[in-house]
Scaffold this active site. Structure first.
Site, PDB file in Angstrom:
ATOM      1  N   LYS A 141       0.848  -1.201   0.000  1.00 51.18           N
ATOM      2  CA  LYS A 141       0.000   0.000   0.000  1.00 51.18           C
ATOM      3  C   LYS A 141       0.878   1.242   0.000  1.00 51.18           C
ATOM      4  O   LYS A 141       2.078   1.195   0.323  1.00 51.18           O
ATOM      5  CB  LYS A 141      -0.927   0.024   1.214  1.00 51.18           C
ATOM      6  N   ASP A 185      -1.514  -1.733  10.834  1.00 47.24           N
ATOM      7  CA  ASP A 185      -1.819  -1.559   9.414  1.00 47.24           C
ATOM      8  C   ASP A 185      -2.529  -2.755   8.798  1.00 47.24           C
ATOM      9  O   ASP A 185      -3.061  -2.657   7.688  1.00 47.24           O
ATOM     10  CB  ASP A 185      -0.533  -1.304   8.611  1.00 47.24           C
TER      11      ASP A 185
END
Length: 403
Positions: free
Chosen positions: A101, A228
């Site tokens: 990401k 995350d």
């Protein structure tokens, strides 16, 4: 099959006995080696070379000699073993894409009493990622993890093993796995590669077990081992708050056709050291929801790609600041925005898949990691898939190991 590193708490040696009745004397030699050649030319894939050869020399008399060459394919052997693991299992093998990401913007809003920081960030999955192969373990006692690169922990400090342990703890599943991690996402990059691996492992374990848990449960559980990780259970674009574990799924705010280039020096930024140098009173005061609204309405531009961790990261690694400045200067407007992802040390250039020429020309940057990428999402009830063959390169290296 690339050169691999293995760690198993239980070792098994598989052997088979064969007889060659028509020959009195038999001699056998085995040569086995793997070599991975990583090209520094941008756009070329790693080249893998494998030699696995068994030569059998047999003779029935002084004048009658025969030579047989047998090519041994370890992948085929592993596949046959996996087929024999559990004939009744709905899934015995699974290969999944594990994408990383970027943080399109990252605001740090406050420091919490527990020592963590509250953040507000637009996370988005991109097309660079690892591949992870899962097979049910015949021992059903221990997980066995291997990888194609050195330096990756293979014990229970690895987030993949942590995720599998977490799944068994939450569901009571008794399944253990062989896992091979084909690593392409650099570590210490601010790209969430390890977090993605953990989320992918949770998804895989759930598929092997007949989906004992919902996606929402997987997302909630995952926050126990990493801030995350819950993001990757979104559909690929999300506004994340809290420590990052509060995930608000978003319709894709950015065009999938928008290209980018990732440039990461070999040096990594310590996340702890970056946060230690963070001074909230010197951060800009723009509302993160204002940034999100502007991106949704107008797209990506330099003024919305705010990262409060850039300044402290540039203190930790001054050469990273110089790299960003040079990319902006040399880009001559080809990039819509240039910014650091996460806590570093990857610099992202949005708007072009090509790095500036100085990255190739200057000896200082001969060891940087380069990759083009694009924004991706996933469909409901499906995991992420690699949309096309990624072009990634790293510093020239020859890695040779015997297995």
């Amino acid at each position: 099959m690339a050169s691999s590193h293995f760690l198993c708490n239980s070792h098994h040696l598989y052997s088979s006995n064969s007889q060659i009745n028509s020959f009195r004397n038999v001699s056998l030699s085995l040569s086995s080696s793997y070599r991975v050649r990583l090209s520094s030319s941008f756009g070329k894939k790693p080249q893998f070379q494998r030699t696995q050869l068994v030569t059998v020399m047999a003779s029935g008399s002084k004048t009658d000699r025969k030579q047989v060459e047998i090519v041994y394919d370890p992948d085929e052997r592993l596949n046959k073993l996996a087929d024999e693991v559990d004939m009744d299992a709905g899934v015995s093998r699974l290969t999944l894409f594990s994408p990383c990401k970027i943080n399109v913007f990252l605001r740090i809003t406050s420091k919490r009493e527990d020592g963590f920081h509250d953040l507000a960030s637009l996370f988005h999955v991109i097309s660079l990622g690892d591949k992870i192969k899962f097979s049910l373990s015949p021992s059903k006692l221990k997980d066995c993890l291997s990888t194609n690169v050195p330096g990756v922990p293979l014990d229970d400090t690895n987030l993949i093993i942590k995720a599998l342990n977490l799944y068994r703890e939450k569901t009571g599943s008794d399944k253990f796995f062989w896992i091979h991690l084909d690593k392409k996402v650099p570590t210490g990059a601010g790209l969430g590669g390890g977090s993605s691996n953990a989320a992918t492992a949770l998804w895989a374990a759930n598929q092997f077990s007949g989906c004992l848990a919902t996606e929402k449960e997987l997302q909630e559980w995952s926050s126990e081992i990493g801030s995350d990780i819950p993001f990757f259970f979104s559909h690929g674009a999300a506004y994340c708050t809290g420590r990052g574990e509060i995930v608000q799924d978003l319709p894709p705010p950015i065009s999938f056709d928008l290209p980018m280039v990732l440039i990461k020096p070999p040096q990594a930024c310590s996340t702890a050291e970056v946060y230690k140098r963070l001074r909230l009173d010197q951060a800009i005061s723009i509302d993160p929801l204002t940034l999100l609204e502007k991106i949704s309405r107008e797209g990506i531009s330099q003024d919305v790609c705010v990262n409060d961790l850039e300044s402290p990261a540039f203190e930790v690694l001054p050469s990273l600041k110089r790299l960003k400045q040079r990319i902006i200067a040399a880009g001559c407007g080809q990039y819509d925005a240039v910014f650091m992802s996460g806590s570093g040390s990857t610099i992202v250039g949005i708007g072009s898949p090509y790095p500036p020429q100085f990255v190739y020309d200057d000896e200082e940057y001969q060891d940087v990691f380069l990759s083009e990428a694009s924004f991706i999402t996933r469909a409901a009830n499906q995991w992420y898939t690699e949309p096309f063959a990624m072009n990634a390169s790293s510093s020239p290296a020859d890695i040779s190991h015997s297995v």
